[in-house]
Design a protein around this motif. Structure first.
Motif, PDB file in Angstrom:
ATOM      1  N   HIS A  72      10.028   2.454   3.213  1.00  0.00           N
ATOM      2  CA  HIS A  72       9.092   2.551   3.117  1.00  0.00           C
ATOM      3  C   HIS A  72       8.797   3.732   3.563  1.00  0.00           C
ATOM      4  O   HIS A  72       8.464   4.218   4.659  1.00  0.00           O
ATOM      5  CB  HIS A  72       7.772   1.690   3.167  1.00  0.00           C
ATOM      6  CG  HIS A  72       6.980   1.436   2.109  1.00  0.00           C
ATOM      7  ND1 HIS A  72       6.855   1.400   1.138  1.00  0.00           N
ATOM      8  CD2 HIS A  72       5.276   2.565   1.955  1.00  0.00           C
ATOM      9  CE1 HIS A  72       5.840   1.576   0.487  1.00  0.00           C
ATOM     10  NE2 HIS A  72       5.281   1.942   1.434  1.00  0.00           N
ATOM     11  N   ASN A  73       8.856   5.149   3.276  1.00  0.00           N
ATOM     12  CA  ASN A  73       8.849   6.639   4.060  1.00  0.00           C
ATOM     13  C   ASN A  73      10.274   6.624   4.221  1.00  0.00           C
ATOM     14  O   ASN A  73      10.212   6.235   5.979  1.00  0.00           O
ATOM     15  CB  ASN A  73       7.524   6.727   5.066  1.00  0.00           C
ATOM     16  CG  ASN A  73       8.004   7.573   5.544  1.00  0.00           C
ATOM     17  OD1 ASN A  73       8.464   8.903   4.865  1.00  0.00           O
ATOM     18  ND2 ASN A  73       7.327   8.003   6.630  1.00  0.00           N
ATOM     19  N   ALA A  74      11.320   6.819   3.674  1.00  0.00           N
ATOM     20  CA  ALA A  74      12.405   6.174   4.453  1.00  0.00           C
ATOM     21  C   ALA A  74      13.055   7.934   4.566  1.00  0.00           C
ATOM     22  O   ALA A  74      14.094   7.457   6.039  1.00  0.00           O
ATOM     23  CB  ALA A  74      13.788   6.508   2.612  1.00  0.00           C
ATOM     24  N   VAL A  97       1.347  -4.212  -0.538  1.00  0.00           N
ATOM     25  CA  VAL A  97       1.529  -4.983  -0.657  1.00  0.00           C
ATOM     26  C   VAL A  97       0.858  -6.252  -0.800  1.00  0.00           C
ATOM     27  O   VAL A  97       0.476  -7.185  -1.083  1.00  0.00           O
ATOM     28  CB  VAL A  97       2.823  -6.234   0.540  1.00  0.00           C
ATOM     29  CG1 VAL A  97       4.340  -4.674   0.940  1.00  0.00           C
ATOM     30  CG2 VAL A  97       2.237  -5.867   1.522  1.00  0.00           C
ATOM     31  N   ARG A  98      -0.455  -5.677  -0.298  1.00  0.00           N
ATOM     32  CA  ARG A  98      -2.056  -6.784   0.343  1.00  0.00           C
ATOM     33  C   ARG A  98      -2.143  -6.703  -1.721  1.00  0.00           C
ATOM     34  O   ARG A  98      -2.610  -7.462  -2.147  1.00  0.00           O
ATOM     35  CB  ARG A  98      -2.909  -6.345   0.784  1.00  0.00           C
ATOM     36  CG  ARG A  98      -4.046  -7.229   0.693  1.00  0.00           C
ATOM     37  CD  ARG A  98      -4.884  -6.795   1.628  1.00  0.00           C
ATOM     38  NE  ARG A  98      -5.190  -6.713   3.138  1.00  0.00           N
ATOM     39  CZ  ARG A  98      -4.780  -4.600   3.713  1.00  0.00           C
ATOM     40  NH1 ARG A  98      -5.302  -4.341   3.263  1.00  0.00           N
ATOM     41  NH2 ARG A  98      -3.985  -5.433   4.747  1.00  0.00           N
ATOM     42  N   SER A  99      -1.982  -6.036  -2.266  1.00  0.00           N
ATOM     43  CA  SER A  99      -2.435  -5.427  -3.731  1.00  0.00           C
ATOM     44  C   SER A  99      -1.923  -6.205  -4.359  1.00  0.00           C
ATOM     45  O   SER A  99      -2.168  -6.701  -5.808  1.00  0.00           O
ATOM     46  CB  SER A  99      -3.244  -3.995  -3.700  1.00  0.00           C
ATOM     47  OG  SER A  99      -1.432  -3.586  -4.111  1.00  0.00           O
ATOM     48  N   LEU A 100      -0.572  -5.988  -4.361  1.00  0.00           N
ATOM     49  CA  LEU A 100      -0.329  -6.995  -5.034  1.00  0.00           C
ATOM     50  C   LEU A 100       0.934  -8.259  -4.747  1.00  0.00           C
ATOM     51  O   LEU A 100       1.174  -8.927  -5.341  1.00  0.00           O
ATOM     52  CB  LEU A 100       1.624  -5.813  -4.971  1.00  0.00           C
ATOM     53  CG  LEU A 100       2.006  -5.496  -5.220  1.00  0.00           C
ATOM     54  CD1 LEU A 100       3.273  -4.069  -4.780  1.00  0.00           C
ATOM     55  CD2 LEU A 100       1.426  -5.087  -7.276  1.00  0.00           C
ATOM     56  N   GLY A 101       0.128  -8.693  -4.337  1.00  0.00           N
ATOM     57  CA  GLY A 101       0.239 -10.286  -3.405  1.00  0.00           C
ATOM     58  C   GLY A 101       1.261 -10.853  -2.915  1.00  0.00           C
ATOM     59  O   GLY A 101       1.314 -11.833  -2.848  1.00  0.00           O
ATOM     60  N   SER A 143       0.315   2.684   1.600  1.00  0.00           N
ATOM     61  CA  SER A 143       1.127   2.469   2.301  1.00  0.00           C
ATOM     62  C   SER A 143       1.157   0.841   2.433  1.00  0.00           C
ATOM     63  O   SER A 143       0.752   0.060   1.647  1.00  0.00           O
ATOM     64  CB  SER A 143      -0.100   2.368   3.386  1.00  0.00           C
ATOM     65  OG  SER A 143      -1.141   1.430   3.308  1.00  0.00           O
ATOM     66  N   LEU A 144       2.241   0.608   3.586  1.00  0.00           N
ATOM     67  CA  LEU A 144       2.524  -0.457   2.962  1.00  0.00           C
ATOM     68  C   LEU A 144       1.941  -1.773   2.919  1.00  0.00           C
ATOM     69  O   LEU A 144       2.192  -2.910   2.320  1.00  0.00           O
ATOM     70  CB  LEU A 144       4.164  -0.907   4.470  1.00  0.00           C
ATOM     71  CG  LEU A 144       4.862  -1.692   4.016  1.00  0.00           C
ATOM     72  CD1 LEU A 144       5.889  -2.233   2.971  1.00  0.00           C
ATOM     73  CD2 LEU A 144       5.676  -2.498   4.907  1.00  0.00           C
ATOM     74  N   ALA A 154       8.768  -7.344   3.966  1.00  0.00           N
ATOM     75  CA  ALA A 154       7.710  -7.182   3.075  1.00  0.00           C
ATOM     76  C   ALA A 154       8.424  -6.016   2.232  1.00  0.00           C
ATOM     77  O   ALA A 154       8.612  -5.898   1.200  1.00  0.00           O
ATOM     78  CB  ALA A 154       6.531  -6.525   3.441  1.00  0.00           C
ATOM     79  N   THR A 155       8.671  -4.739   2.509  1.00  0.00           N
ATOM     80  CA  THR A 155       9.536  -4.069   1.307  1.00  0.00           C
ATOM     81  C   THR A 155      10.327  -4.909   0.919  1.00  0.00           C
ATOM     82  O   THR A 155      11.298  -4.295  -0.517  1.00  0.00           O
ATOM     83  CB  THR A 155      10.762  -3.074   3.087  1.00  0.00           C
ATOM     84  OG1 THR A 155       9.815  -2.301   3.346  1.00  0.00           O
ATOM     85  CG2 THR A 155      10.981  -1.480   1.880  1.00  0.00           C
ATOM     86  N   VAL A 156      11.434  -5.517   1.402  1.00  0.00           N
ATOM     87  CA  VAL A 156      12.332  -6.744   0.269  1.00  0.00           C
ATOM     88  C   VAL A 156      11.784  -7.188  -0.657  1.00  0.00           C
ATOM     89  O   VAL A 156      12.081  -6.686  -2.069  1.00  0.00           O
ATOM     90  CB  VAL A 156      13.003  -7.788   1.131  1.00  0.00           C
ATOM     91  CG1 VAL A 156      14.032  -8.010   0.143  1.00  0.00           C
ATOM     92  CG2 VAL A 156      14.165  -7.055   1.985  1.00  0.00           C
ATOM     93  N   LYS A 157      10.481  -7.259  -0.037  1.00  0.00           N
ATOM     94  CA  LYS A 157       9.877  -8.613  -2.119  1.00  0.00           C
ATOM     95  C   LYS A 157       9.500  -7.352  -2.366  1.00  0.00           C
ATOM     96  O   LYS A 157       9.066  -7.305  -3.598  1.00  0.00           O
ATOM     97  CB  LYS A 157       9.064  -8.893  -1.204  1.00  0.00           C
ATOM     98  CG  LYS A 157       9.259 -10.717  -0.441  1.00  0.00           C
ATOM     99  CD  LYS A 157       8.310 -10.993   0.017  1.00  0.00           C
ATOM    100  CE  LYS A 157       8.420 -11.761   1.451  1.00  0.00           C
ATOM    101  NZ  LYS A 157       7.982 -13.219   2.614  1.00  0.00           N
ATOM    102  N   LEU A 158       9.100  -6.119  -2.235  1.00  0.00           N
ATOM    103  CA  LEU A 158       8.388  -5.246  -2.916  1.00  0.00           C
ATOM    104  C   LEU A 158       9.135  -4.383  -3.428  1.00  0.00           C
ATOM    105  O   LEU A 158       9.667  -4.071  -5.030  1.00  0.00           O
ATOM    106  CB  LEU A 158       7.805  -4.012  -1.866  1.00  0.00           C
ATOM    107  CG  LEU A 158       7.469  -2.677  -2.455  1.00  0.00           C
ATOM    108  CD1 LEU A 158       5.961  -2.589  -3.535  1.00  0.00           C
ATOM    109  CD2 LEU A 158       7.076  -1.754  -1.303  1.00  0.00           C
ATOM    110  N   PHE A 159      10.617  -4.055  -3.385  1.00  0.00           N
ATOM    111  CA  PHE A 159      12.067  -3.995  -3.654  1.00  0.00           C
ATOM    112  C   PHE A 159      12.027  -4.696  -4.886  1.00  0.00           C
ATOM    113  O   PHE A 159      12.566  -3.808  -6.194  1.00  0.00           O
ATOM    114  CB  PHE A 159      12.630  -3.550  -2.609  1.00  0.00           C
ATOM    115  CG  PHE A 159      13.847  -2.538  -3.233  1.00  0.00           C
ATOM    116  CD1 PHE A 159      13.815  -1.709  -3.803  1.00  0.00           C
ATOM    117  CD2 PHE A 159      15.316  -3.005  -3.461  1.00  0.00           C
ATOM    118  CE1 PHE A 159      14.986  -0.557  -4.226  1.00  0.00           C
ATOM    119  CE2 PHE A 159      16.336  -2.668  -3.826  1.00  0.00           C
ATOM    120  CZ  PHE A 159      16.394  -1.250  -4.390  1.00  0.00           C
TER     121      PHE A 159
END
Length: 454
Positions: free
Chosen positions: A86-88, A133-137, A128-129, A152-157
């Protein structure tokens, strides 16, 4: 195959940050197949705001592996993988910088989950991470720690992979991380510069100075100015037409000259970021029982400090060290708030000044030794450091605790005589910045040659 990672750093100047924690999850598009999580000893100071944000402090990292000890594992787990963060751009820059310090070119393809989210989940109030992620549950634990943020980034990805129904957007977003190409005029400027310690001046076409800096490697530092992508660097790149420099040999001389030259010339791109080089100071006072006490406080130009610091955290670290070095009392040094004995007394590491058990004269003698070692108040001395050439040395003159100026002398000179010293010393202003620079340098460079003058 993807290597989804998050890095926590020390904060600080661009390209001078160090890694404090890293987490990498190897992900095949369906499940995590390998992982690596480790604290890292950055071998540099952690900025106080970072300590507050992450909870990672220097004590936690004291026995952690240094980057070179985990570098092989990082290479292995990310081999033939696309780095996802997240911000690679930030994480990849930090990782590449650490490998570059080891003399290794680390190159990987990258994917930025911020950019992907903007394309595949448009209309979010924030990317922002934490907020995304909060808005996506997506549940998150250990926020602002590498493992928690990487998971968290794994789950988002996973969500982003599912949303890329055509399987083209993610493929199109893979970056090869090409290095920024230098403009021809910048290449010519860099080619003409030496790899020496000194002060450099960046000029516009009409000769006006737009930026002044110091570096232990002028060529490398100017190259960073011309390749960095932050806002200040881009402005410098736009207007830079030439670079001049002054060799100093000594980093202390470079720091003092840089400070004075910025005040004298007030360059446009130094102004916005130029703040006081110190914020806190160490003071001493006698309590009602006659014992010398130490106190960290906001730096005050009306008072005479023992020494000064860039932040409260570095001041506290210094106090902890000198309490042990001079066998001082934690209570009288402001480290242990109590109405009775300090913790060190309870473990027989303090002689009892905290409860008036130790003789005042004996205790104050050790406290004064601290002041003598780390302050040049009322002293007549010369700090001898590197010169611009092998047979030369630099000299910084202090008279009655006042910084008088600096100069260079040949090794054949005898500089114990004030008249000889004054013949080659260039006078400089004794301001608070100069005092801080000298005190800070003396504190960090234990092997400096110091000549006491009668």
């Amino acid at each position: 195959m993807y290597a989804i990672l998050d890095i926590e750093t020390t904060g600080g100047k661009f390209n001078e940050e160090g890694i404090t924690e890293i987490a990498i999850y190897k992900y095949n598009g369906h499940e995590i197949v390998d992982q690596f999580i480790s604290l890292v000893n950055p071998e540099r100071e952690i900025q106080p705001f970072v300590v507050n944000l992450t909870g990672i402090n220097s004590n936690m990292l004291r026995n952690a592996p240094k980057f070179y000890e985990i570098a092989k594992r990082i290479v292995e787990i990310t081999e033939d993988c696309i780095l996802v963060a997240h911000n690679a751009q930030f994480d990849y820059r930090i990782l590449s910088t650490e490998f570059r310090r080891l003399g290794f070119d680390y190159e990987r393809k990258t994917l930025c989950s911020v950019e992907l989210s903007k394309r595949l989940i448009p209309g979010q109030p924030s990317y922002s991470l934490g907020k995304l992620v909060r808005s996506l549950g997506i549940p998150v634990t250990d926020r602002h720690r590498a493992s928690g943020d990487a998971l968290a980034t794994v789950k988002l990805f996973k969500i982003l992979l599912d949303k890329d129904t055509t399987k083209t957007i993610i493929q199109e977003s893979i970056s090869l991380n090409p290095k920024k190409q230098l403009e021809p005029k910048h290449i010519d400027i860099i080619a003409s510069l030496p790899t020496i310690t000194g002060v450099y001046y960046i000029h516009k076409a009409n000769g006006d100075i737009i930026y002044i800096g110091k570096s232990k490697n002028i060529k490398k530092r100017i190259n960073q100015h011309f390749t960095n992508t932050n806002a200040k660097s881009k402005k410098i790149q736009l207007h830079a037409a030439s670079v001049t420099y002054e060799a100093t040999g000594s980093e202390l001389v470079a720091l003092l000259k840089e400070s004075e030259e910025i005040k004298r010339n007030n360059p446009i791109y130094n102004r916005a970021l130029r703040r006081k080089t110190f914020s806190h100071a160490l003071y001493s006072f006698k309590d009602n029982n006659g014992y010398i006490n130490l106190k960290i406080d906001i730096a005050d130009g009306r008072k005479n400090p023992i020494t000064t610091f860039t932040n409260r955290q570095s001041a506290k670290s210094f106090i902890e060290k000198v309490v042990e070095e001079f066998k001082l009392c934690q209570k009288l040094s402001g480290l242990y708030k109590t109405k009775s004995s300090c913790f060190n007394y309870d473990i027989n590491a303090c002689n009892g000044a905290c409860i008036e058990k130790e003789n005042v004269v004996d205790y104050n003698l050790r406290a004064q030794q601290l002041t003598e070692k780390y302050s040049y108040k009322n002293k007549n001395m010369v700090i001898v450091d590197r010169g611009r050439e092998i047979e030369e040395r630099s000299a910084i003159l202090i008279e009655n605790g006042v910084f008088k100026g600096l100069g260079f002398f040949n090794l054949n000179y005898q500089i114990n005589n004030l008249e000889v010293l004054h013949s080659f010393i260039t006078p400089m202003e004794n301001n608070r910045d100069a005092q801080h620079i000298i005190q800070n340098y003396l504190r960090k460079n234990k092997r400096l040659k110091i000549i006491t003058l009668e």
